[in-house]
Design an enzyme around this catalytic site. Structure first.
Site, PDB file in Angstrom:
ATOM      1  N   THR A 118      81.274  55.798  71.886  1.00  0.00           N
ATOM      2  CA  THR A 118      81.168  54.678  70.943  1.00  0.00           C
ATOM      3  C   THR A 118      81.672  53.367  71.543  1.00  0.00           C
ATOM      4  OG1 THR A 118      83.174  55.582  69.985  1.00  0.00           O
ATOM      5  CG2 THR A 118      81.149  55.893  68.739  1.00  0.00           C
ATOM      6  N   LYS A 142      84.852  53.075  73.523  1.00  0.00           N
ATOM      7  CA  LYS A 142      86.311  52.915  73.600  1.00  0.00           C
ATOM      8  C   LYS A 142      86.725  52.388  74.980  1.00  0.00           C
ATOM      9  CE  LYS A 142      86.863  57.191  72.232  1.00  0.00           C
ATOM     10  NZ  LYS A 142      85.492  57.534  71.830  1.00  0.00           N
ATOM     11  N   THR A 143      86.088  52.937  76.018  1.00  0.00           N
ATOM     12  CA  THR A 143      86.422  52.470  77.364  1.00  0.00           C
ATOM     13  C   THR A 143      86.006  51.007  77.528  1.00  0.00           C
ATOM     14  OG1 THR A 143      85.974  54.711  78.085  1.00  0.00           O
ATOM     15  CG2 THR A 143      86.200  53.067  79.812  1.00  0.00           C
ATOM     16  N   PRO A 171      84.391  58.951  67.811  1.00  0.00           N
ATOM     17  CA  PRO A 171      83.514  59.916  68.485  1.00  0.00           C
ATOM     18  C   PRO A 171      83.172  59.492  69.916  1.00  0.00           C
ATOM     19  CG  PRO A 171      82.554  59.115  66.414  1.00  0.00           C
ATOM     20  CD  PRO A 171      83.768  58.298  66.670  1.00  0.00           C
ATOM     21  N   PRO A 172      82.744  60.444  70.745  1.00  0.00           N
ATOM     22  CA  PRO A 172      82.411  60.119  72.128  1.00  0.00           C
ATOM     23  C   PRO A 172      81.295  59.072  72.229  1.00  0.00           C
ATOM     24  CG  PRO A 172      82.313  62.497  71.759  1.00  0.00           C
ATOM     25  CD  PRO A 172      82.538  61.860  70.435  1.00  0.00           C
ATOM     26  N   HIS A 231      61.814  74.501  56.903  1.00  0.00           N
ATOM     27  CA  HIS A 231      62.675  73.296  56.845  1.00  0.00           C
ATOM     28  C   HIS A 231      61.889  72.132  56.236  1.00  0.00           C
ATOM     29  CE1 HIS A 231      65.931  74.862  59.201  1.00  0.00           C
ATOM     30  NE2 HIS A 231      65.234  74.981  60.319  1.00  0.00           N
ATOM     31  N   GLU A 273      59.979  76.325  61.088  1.00  0.00           N
ATOM     32  CA  GLU A 273      59.992  74.859  60.979  1.00  0.00           C
ATOM     33  C   GLU A 273      59.349  74.405  59.669  1.00  0.00           C
ATOM     34  OE1 GLU A 273      61.843  73.178  62.856  1.00  0.00           O
ATOM     35  OE2 GLU A 273      62.168  74.812  64.274  1.00  0.00           O
TER      36      GLU A 273
END
Ligand code: ATP
Length: 503
Positions: A115, A117-118, A112-113, A341, A338
């Site tokens: 995390t 990786k770069t 996922p974005p 929920h 709300e």
């Protein structure tokens, strides 16, 4: 001025000496003096030069290093271990050649974005003492055919020439968002993508162990399933490493890394933040620490307190508080939604609600904050169903009090549908174990509708039994805008007690 002064001096001195000798003066003492002065000057320059160098060196060392190591990456122990193992191919290239193992050309990082990786690719470059060259898939996409391909060529050329210039034996070429250029080549796709991908494949095929600098390509994607099989076949990106969302221990590690340069109050418990940030990525955790510091600054404080961290978690999770003013009717509808929920969540998972709030944040007009959950990776059918019921609770409450729904349930439905999809793929529905390719859309739609209908009915039955809690809580929410989990639980327990008594 000093530069020219030196040159003029160098030119004038020999002329003056020659002139003095010409008119018959004894120039030996003058020559002797000049030699001594020059020697002293050179010695002084050498000394101050070395001194300046040392200062510069010290300065460079005290600066934050421009490189990144695996220690700067929090969590991801398994991914780091797998990556280091793969990188040993690059480091121990002689041994690998002796055994006739083909060189490792490509490592694919998937996850996922945000995390890390770069970060992993940069740390890999430091670990292997390689040059690091990077580009993003979207940079190769141009309207003009051929531009992408020539950019790929330039990227590899750049890697080779930089490695030579810096005297390094290897280079890591990192391509982020590889799916942009490496997506499956279905018929009718843009030709530009094809040419860019072909060029990348050609570059990969041209890599040999014998040549220096040795090139290793690392790529990152959030959607591995989208990649063309040509990229994934042996000899190309055949090492796949998953870089997942961090678990609690990983979150703690990441928070500690980003807390290093921040003054935290003694009362701060990063453990609590790690608990509250279930399913946050590394980038989100970095943002929590940063936002907390901004909240402290807003309060005119020099240290960050637990309160600032809590506010920052809310901000990263739900967005900044907005000052959208809504009408009383709209506020009331949001409050019922709300509460729907919250009541469903508390009844199905006692102790789970930490706060119900009516203040608008990001796109939401109100929200329910849940208590930290236990880390869990396997979900039963009952668990997923209860989560779907909590998501449907908002719309059901609106129906109960207004006879119809509003657009406020759009995200809830999206979540519910995704959970139904998970149930279907895991064989937890009446369809049994399915292969989506072998199941018709109609069958899937029918099952989805049946599940939603059944769970909506069950949610309505559950909430109808607690109408009085809705009404009592509404007053507090409309007056104070927030209702704490304990306040809310107390009312719910009182009512449940009454229900038991009357039964
Ligand atoms: P994307 O898929 O969006 O490109 P990514 O996985 O490459 O994301 P990075 O660019 O590596 O993510 O991370 C973004 C920022 O998030 C980093 O600069 C760092 O501040 C923080 N971060 C992410 N993961 C970690 C981690 N494991 N440890 C420490 N910081 C992290």
């Amino acid at each position: 001025m000093s530069k020219y002064g030196k040159e003029i001096l160098i030119g004038v001195i020999p002329v003056v000496i020659a002139f003095l000798a010409f008119i018959g003066l004894n120039v030996v003492p003058v020559l002797f003096m000049s030699v001594i002065v020059a020697a002293l000057f050179l010695m002084n320059r050498a000394r101050t030069g070395a001194g300046m160098g040392a200062t510069a060196d010290r300065k460079a060392k005290s600066r934050t290093p421009s490189y990144l190591t695996f220690d700067d990456i929090g969590g991801q122990d398994r991914a780091k271990h797998e990556l280091k193992e793969a990188l040993d191919f690059l480091i121990k290239h002689e041994e690998i050649k002796k055994l006739g193992i083909r060189p490792l050309k490509g490592i694919l990082l998937e996850g996922p974005p945000g995390t890390g990786k770069t970060l992993m690719a940069k740390a890999a470059a430091h670990y292997t003492n390689s040059v690091f060259v990077s580009a993003s898939g979207s940079e190769f996409v141009e309207m003009y055919v051929g531009v992408g391909a020539s950019r790929v060529r330039d990227l590899f050329k750049d890697a080779r020439s930089r490695a030579q210039k810096e005297g390094k034996d290897s280079a890591i070429v990192f391509i982020d968002e590889i799916d942009v250029i490496g997506g499956k080549r279905a018929g009718g796709q843009h030709r530009e993508y094809d040419q860019t991908l072909n060029q990348l494949l050609t570059e990969m095929d041209g890599i040999h162990t014998a040549e220096t600098p040795r090139i290793l390509i690392m790529a990152a994607t959030n959607r591995k399933e989208m990649l063309d099989s040509a990229l994934l076949r042996p000899g190309r990106f055949d090492r796949h490493i998953t870089v997942d969302l961090p678990d609690r221990k990983g979150r703690m590690h990441i928070l500690n890394i980003h807390a290093k340069n921040k003054p935290l109050a003694e009362e701060v418990l990063l453990d609590r933040v790690a608990d509250e940030t279930f399913q946050f990525s590394g980038a989100q955790l970095e943002s929590v620490m940063n936002e907390a510091a901004i909240y402290a600054l807003r309060d005119g404080l020099e240290i960050i307190g637990q309160k600032h961290l809590s506010l920052a978690v809310d901000k990263v999770m739900l967005g900044e508080k907005s000052d959208r003013e809504s009408t009383r009717e709209e506020k009331e509808r949001v409050a019922y939604h709300e509460l729907g929920h919250a009541i469903a969540a508390e009844l199905l998972n006692p102790g789970s609600v930490s706060q119900v709030a009516l203040s608008p944040r990001g796109q939401a007009l109100g929200y329910v904050r849940h208590n930290p959950q236990k880390e869990q990776y396997l979900y039963t059918k009952e668990y997923i169903e209860s989560k779907i019921m909590v998501a449907l609770g908002g719309a059901v409450a609106e129906e109960m009090f207004y006879g119809g729904r509003s657009t406020g349930s759009r995200n809830d439905f999206e979540q519910a549908i995704n959970m139904v999809k998970t149930m279907m793929d895991a064989g937890l529905t009446r369809l049994g174990i399915i292969d989506r390719e072998m199941t018709t859309k109609e069958e899937l739609m029918k099952e989805n509708a049946a599940i939603m209908e059944d769970l909506t009915r069950r949610t309505r039955e559950l909430l109808e039994r607690h109408r009085t809690v809705f009404i009592q809580s509404l007053d507090i929410l409309m007056g104070e805008e927030t209702l704490s989990g304990d306040q809310f639980r107390h009312m719910l327990q009182e009512q449940t007690g009454l229900l038991h008594e009357s039964a």
